[in-house]
Write an enzyme that holds these catalytic residues in place. Sequence first.
Site, PDB file in Angstrom:
ATOM      1  N   LYS A  64      13.419  57.153   1.994  1.00  0.00           N
ATOM      2  CA  LYS A  64      14.622  56.452   2.448  1.00  0.00           C
ATOM      3  C   LYS A  64      15.885  57.196   1.972  1.00  0.00           C
ATOM      4  O   LYS A  64      16.793  57.440   2.756  1.00  0.00           O
ATOM      5  CB  LYS A  64      14.619  54.998   1.932  1.00  0.00           C
ATOM      6  N   THR A  65      15.900  57.567   0.696  1.00  0.00           N
ATOM      7  CA  THR A  65      17.066  58.284   0.170  1.00  0.00           C
ATOM      8  C   THR A  65      17.184  59.651   0.842  1.00  0.00           C
ATOM      9  O   THR A  65      18.277  60.077   1.236  1.00  0.00           O
ATOM     10  CB  THR A  65      16.915  58.494  -1.359  1.00  0.00           C
ATOM     11  N   ASP A 109      20.755  51.549  -2.770  1.00  0.00           N
ATOM     12  CA  ASP A 109      19.326  51.312  -2.949  1.00  0.00           C
ATOM     13  C   ASP A 109      19.132  49.888  -3.492  1.00  0.00           C
ATOM     14  O   ASP A 109      20.051  49.331  -4.096  1.00  0.00           O
ATOM     15  CB  ASP A 109      18.772  52.342  -3.952  1.00  0.00           C
ATOM     16  N   THR A 158      12.825  47.474  -0.589  1.00  0.00           N
ATOM     17  CA  THR A 158      11.370  47.345  -0.481  1.00  0.00           C
ATOM     18  C   THR A 158      11.029  45.922  -0.049  1.00  0.00           C
ATOM     19  O   THR A 158       9.890  45.618   0.218  1.00  0.00           O
ATOM     20  CB  THR A 158      10.706  47.626  -1.845  1.00  0.00           C
ATOM     21  N   ARG A 217       6.382  61.002  -2.474  1.00  0.00           N
ATOM     22  CA  ARG A 217       6.781  61.164  -3.879  1.00  0.00           C
ATOM     23  C   ARG A 217       5.542  61.402  -4.743  1.00  0.00           C
ATOM     24  O   ARG A 217       5.560  62.237  -5.660  1.00  0.00           O
ATOM     25  CB  ARG A 217       7.554  59.936  -4.373  1.00  0.00           C
TER      26      ARG A 217
HETATM   27  P1  ADP Z   1      12.655  56.487  -1.340  1.00  0.00           P
HETATM   28  O1  ADP Z   1      14.139  56.570  -1.282  1.00  0.00           O
HETATM   29  O2  ADP Z   1      12.053  55.854  -0.126  1.00  0.00           O
HETATM   30  O3  ADP Z   1      12.123  55.857  -2.606  1.00  0.00           O
HETATM   31  P2  ADP Z   1      12.828  59.390  -1.493  1.00  0.00           P
HETATM   32  O4  ADP Z   1      13.690  59.667  -0.328  1.00  0.00           O
HETATM   33  O5  ADP Z   1      13.466  59.499  -2.841  1.00  0.00           O
HETATM   34  O6  ADP Z   1      12.081  57.983  -1.330  1.00  0.00           O
HETATM   35  O7  ADP Z   1      11.573  60.399  -1.382  1.00  0.00           O
HETATM   36  C1  ADP Z   1      10.769  60.732  -2.476  1.00  0.00           C
HETATM   37  C2  ADP Z   1      10.430  62.205  -2.447  1.00  0.00           C
HETATM   38  O8  ADP Z   1       9.452  62.427  -1.439  1.00  0.00           O
HETATM   39  C3  ADP Z   1      11.624  63.096  -2.086  1.00  0.00           C
HETATM   40  O9  ADP Z   1      12.111  63.735  -3.197  1.00  0.00           O
HETATM   41  C4  ADP Z   1      11.096  64.119  -1.122  1.00  0.00           C
HETATM   42  O10 ADP Z   1      10.887  65.342  -1.797  1.00  0.00           O
HETATM   43  C5  ADP Z   1       9.762  63.581  -0.673  1.00  0.00           C
HETATM   44  N1  ADP Z   1       9.803  63.192   0.744  1.00  0.00           N
HETATM   45  C6  ADP Z   1      10.100  61.965   1.223  1.00  0.00           C
HETATM   46  N2  ADP Z   1       9.988  61.931   2.561  1.00  0.00           N
HETATM   47  C7  ADP Z   1       9.615  63.142   2.945  1.00  0.00           C
HETATM   48  C8  ADP Z   1       9.323  63.728   4.222  1.00  0.00           C
HETATM   49  N3  ADP Z   1       9.380  63.011   5.337  1.00  0.00           N
HETATM   50  N4  ADP Z   1       8.974  65.035   4.263  1.00  0.00           N
HETATM   51  C9  ADP Z   1       8.882  65.750   3.123  1.00  0.00           C
HETATM   52  N5  ADP Z   1       9.124  65.260   1.890  1.00  0.00           N
HETATM   53  C10 ADP Z   1       9.490  63.976   1.793  1.00  0.00           C
END
Ligand code: ADP
Length: 326
Positions: A64-65, A109, A158, A217
């Site tokens: 998401k981030t 977030d 979430t 992640r």
């Molecule tokens: P969330 O915000 O949903 O908790 P993040 O955006 O921080 O998740 O993603 C976690 C990690 O996973 C990121 O640092 C990134 O390196 C990896 N990641 C997430 N989505 C992808 C994607 N679609 N392709 C490649 N790597 C990804």
Amino acid sequence: QILLPQEISEDVSQNEDKIRPQKLDDYIGQKDLKGVLNIAIAAAKQRQESLDHILFYGPPGLGKTTMSLILASEMGVNCKITAAPALERPRDIIGLLVSLQAGDILFIDEIHRLNRVTEELLYPAMEDKRLDITIGKGQSAKIRSIPLQSFTLIGATTKIGSLTSPLRDRFGLIQRLQFYQLDELTEIVKRSAQIFNVNIDSQGAEEIARRSRGTPRITNRLLRRVRDFAQVKGVEQIDQTIASEALDLHNVDRLGLDWTDRLVLSTIIEQFNGGPVGLDAIASATGEDAKTIEEVYEPYLLQIGFINRTHRGRIATEKAQEHLLG
Ligand code: ADP
């Protein structure tokens, strides 16, 4: 901690910025989401407007981030990142909003955790690019409106069910992020391995992918542990055997379940006859916190069909029984 979908400090310190995809093309998987966002970006660019407010929901670690940062770079704007617990006082959100430049993205977030005052400051900001600030108290209190630049709020949560409806209704796009498929996670392993300068074959990459609970992640974290193992053993190329040995060492089984997942499943099966059993009963029988089971362990067990949720409680499926026996 190795299978925790939430961010831990190691994720941030270890090349996080390098492995995070920077462009929409590098963002692997989430095809439907990318389709929707591609149109939104093109439309906003054609109209020379900022993107509509977007709400992303889904389990932690699914990107998401990352997607919010990509949207900012595709739109050529800045992205300010914060989280609801950091917006305790009204001046926290006010400070952020007035600092935004035209078109900027504000990423919040855990947006379901905003307090009421902060949330109510957001309503006119989202709707009319305006901050309504109350000055003074009681009968002499006055409302002063401050105009804001146009901006895009991206909320991530979430728990979409915990959002109030006035807040939810102010998002133009509400998008769910899905757990990733095996081939997508394998691609993520290969991409990250290249950035880490790690030599890995396809079977090795797939083994890490299979154990990463559908979550990028976790994929990257497992890859780092396998890299350590290969380095210490003096292995030149990571294959399936090395990846399996390394992850077995960390108690991550071949479907990405750890000791606690297996304890939860075996408790339902052995102590409660396979269920249905309530979450609290599982929690006290396993000594785990009910919230942790619900938020950390259960989503993936539901996703792979090891647990079913019924109105009478949780049921462990036959698939789960076979896995535990196998
Ligand atoms: P969330 O915000 O949903 O908790 P993040 O955006 O921080 O998740 O993603 C976690 C990690 O996973 C990121 O640092 C990134 O390196 C990896 N990641 C997430 N989505 C992808 C994607 N679609 N392709 C490649 N790597 C990804």
